[in-house]
Design an enzyme around this catalytic site. Structure first.
Site, PDB file in Angstrom:
ATOM      1  N   GLY A 164      79.446  97.650   5.108  1.00  0.00           N
ATOM      2  CA  GLY A 164      80.511  96.896   5.751  1.00  0.00           C
ATOM      3  C   GLY A 164      80.890  97.520   7.086  1.00  0.00           C
ATOM      4  N   GLY A 165      81.964  98.293   7.084  1.00  0.00           N
ATOM      5  CA  GLY A 165      82.522  98.841   8.318  1.00  0.00           C
ATOM      6  C   GLY A 165      81.506  99.543   9.215  1.00  0.00           C
ATOM      7  N   HIS A 211      80.406  88.371  -3.491  1.00  0.00           N
ATOM      8  CA  HIS A 211      81.076  89.578  -3.006  1.00  0.00           C
ATOM      9  C   HIS A 211      82.451  89.683  -3.670  1.00  0.00           C
ATOM     10  CE1 HIS A 211      82.969  92.502  -0.388  1.00  0.00           C
ATOM     11  NE2 HIS A 211      81.758  92.821   0.038  1.00  0.00           N
ATOM     12  N   GLY A 251      85.626  99.862   1.552  1.00  0.00           N
ATOM     13  CA  GLY A 251      86.607 100.059   2.621  1.00  0.00           C
ATOM     14  C   GLY A 251      87.592 101.182   2.389  1.00  0.00           C
ATOM     15  N   GLU A 256      85.203  90.424  -2.548  1.00  0.00           N
ATOM     16  CA  GLU A 256      86.286  89.818  -1.766  1.00  0.00           C
ATOM     17  C   GLU A 256      86.340  88.308  -1.968  1.00  0.00           C
ATOM     18  OE1 GLU A 256      85.241  91.636   1.955  1.00  0.00           O
ATOM     19  OE2 GLU A 256      85.831  93.576   1.141  1.00  0.00           O
ATOM     20  N   ASN A 303      77.176  93.733   6.432  1.00  0.00           N
ATOM     21  CA  ASN A 303      78.109  92.633   6.163  1.00  0.00           C
ATOM     22  C   ASN A 303      79.278  92.787   7.123  1.00  0.00           C
ATOM     23  OD1 ASN A 303      79.943  90.811   5.174  1.00  0.00           O
ATOM     24  ND2 ASN A 303      80.209  91.789   3.176  1.00  0.00           N
ATOM     25  N   TRP A 304      79.285  91.941   8.126  1.00  0.00           N
ATOM     26  CA  TRP A 304      80.336  92.073   9.147  1.00  0.00           C
ATOM     27  C   TRP A 304      81.678  91.513   8.677  1.00  0.00           C
ATOM     28  CZ3 TRP A 304      77.932  90.739  14.639  1.00  0.00           C
ATOM     29  CH2 TRP A 304      77.026  91.749  14.982  1.00  0.00           C
ATOM     30  N   LYS A 305      81.688  90.845   7.529  1.00  0.00           N
ATOM     31  CA  LYS A 305      82.920  90.238   7.009  1.00  0.00           C
ATOM     32  C   LYS A 305      83.562  89.366   8.105  1.00  0.00           C
ATOM     33  CE  LYS A 305      83.156  93.971   3.738  1.00  0.00           C
ATOM     34  NZ  LYS A 305      83.956  94.834   2.874  1.00  0.00           N
ATOM     35  N   SER A 348      81.661 101.875   1.227  1.00  0.00           N
ATOM     36  CA  SER A 348      81.894 103.079   2.036  1.00  0.00           C
ATOM     37  C   SER A 348      80.616 103.841   2.392  1.00  0.00           C
ATOM     38  CB  SER A 348      82.900 104.002   1.347  1.00  0.00           C
ATOM     39  OG  SER A 348      84.174 103.382   1.293  1.00  0.00           O
ATOM     40  N   GLU A 352      78.383  97.138  -5.791  1.00  0.00           N
ATOM     41  CA  GLU A 352      79.493  97.554  -4.940  1.00  0.00           C
ATOM     42  C   GLU A 352      80.732  97.776  -5.809  1.00  0.00           C
ATOM     43  OE1 GLU A 352      78.838  96.118  -0.594  1.00  0.00           O
ATOM     44  OE2 GLU A 352      79.944  94.586  -1.666  1.00  0.00           O
TER      45      GLU A 352
HETATM   46  P1  13P Z   1      82.497  99.052   3.455  1.00  0.00           P
HETATM   47  O1  13P Z   1      81.125  99.608   3.810  1.00  0.00           O
HETATM   48  O2  13P Z   1      83.342  98.801   4.660  1.00  0.00           O
HETATM   49  O3  13P Z   1      83.143  99.868   2.394  1.00  0.00           O
HETATM   50  O4  13P Z   1      82.248  97.592   2.822  1.00  0.00           O
HETATM   51  C1  13P Z   1      81.295  97.467   1.836  1.00  0.00           C
HETATM   52  C2  13P Z   1      81.075  96.040   1.561  1.00  0.00           C
HETATM   53  O5  13P Z   1      81.932  95.363   1.013  1.00  0.00           O
HETATM   54  C3  13P Z   1      79.797  95.453   2.001  1.00  0.00           C
HETATM   55  O6  13P Z   1      79.609  94.190   1.466  1.00  0.00           O
END
Ligand code: 13P
Length: 261
Positions: free
Chosen positions: A236-237, A100, A176, A102, A13-15, A215, A170
């Site tokens: 994510g990251g 998600h 993050g 977010e 997920n590149w957000k 994470s 999640e």
């Molecule tokens: P991180 O891997 O950066 O913690 O993000 C997780 C995430 O929200 C994937 O959707």
């Protein structure tokens, strides 16, 4: 991995990250996955909506799938700024993340909205990756299992199957932050989700992939992905750099997963 023999799914997920030069990173991921051969897990990249079409074009004839990070529940209409599941499909996407945290927190998305979005994904023949997870406060109050079970039940539309749906657990506080739950806690939550899916959906509910997210990185992916009922990861990251994402992908291969743990 799951107790069933489902091929693991590793989704990035590149957000809100990535301009057109990020397509090169995706090509490096594609080539790295190709080098793993037939034992590679299923790999999906969900870039920002602006890159879905271009990325899908570059991933054509590869094993990599492309998805989006959200969709509207209607197929079209006066919804300024939104994109529909049909548009994602039309752009070459085959999956979409819905619910998600977010979006739940930042855009007020309630379970019933998440459910209509997952239904829209199914209508457009997309895999719906339905996210659930507790906040730090909910965990500290001992509410994790209640919250997650309620989200699973309320966010899943009629007709959810192992073919059109995956769940991503999640924990909000793990996203993050570099923090992850204890492995025992991950096992407990994934088992609770599996019980809920199986009791609601029967046979297909026993096969729906349950991904862990929050994470995930090359250092912890091996142990997380080797846990019972962890059928993959939502990353994510660590999905933004090919080297890191490929390390997570390699950890999802049964033979290497335990070696990296
Ligand atoms: P991180 O891997 O950066 O913690 O993000 C997780 C995430 O929200 C994937 O959707």
């Amino acid at each position: 991995m799951t107790t069933t023999s489902i091929r693991p799914l590793v989704a990035g997920n590149w957000k809100m990250n990535g301009l057109s030069d990020a397509l090169g990173e995706a090509e490096a991921i594609r080539d790295g996955v190709a080098a793993l051969g037939g034992r590679a897990p299923s790999v999906l990249i969900c870039p920002p909506a602006t890159l879905v079409a271009a990325l899908a074009a570059r991933m054509e004839r590869s094993a990599l799938r492309v998805g989006a990070q959200d969709c509207h529940w209607e197929p079209s209409g006066a919804y300024t700024g939104d994109i529909s599941a049909e548009m994602i499909r039309n752009a070459g996407g085959t999956a979409v993340i819905v619910g998600h945290s977010e979006r739940r927190a930042g855009h007020g998305e309630l379970d019933r909205i998440v459910r209509t979005k997952a239904a829209a994904a199914h209508r457009a023949s997309l895999l719906a990756i339905v996210c659930v997870g507790e906040t730090k406060g909910q965990r500290e109050a001992g509410l994790t299992l209640d919250v997650v079970r309620r989200q699973v039940v309320a966010s899943l539309p009629e007709g959810a199957t192992a073919e059109n749906t995956a769940i991503a657990y999640e924990p909000v506080w793990a996203i993050g932050t570099g923090l992850i739950p204890s492995l025992t806690d991950v096992i407990e939550v994934h088992a609770a989700i599996r019980r809920e899916l199986a009791s609601r959906l029967g046979e297909t509910g026993r096969r729906i992939a349950i991904l862990y997210g929050g994470s995930v990185n090359p250092g912890n992916a091996g142990e997380l992905l080797s846990l019972p009922e962890v059928g993959g990861a939502l990353v994510g990251g660590a999905s933004l750099r090919a080297e890191d994402f490929l390390a997570v992908i390699r950890a999802a291969m049964p033979e290497t997963g335990s070696a990296l743990a």
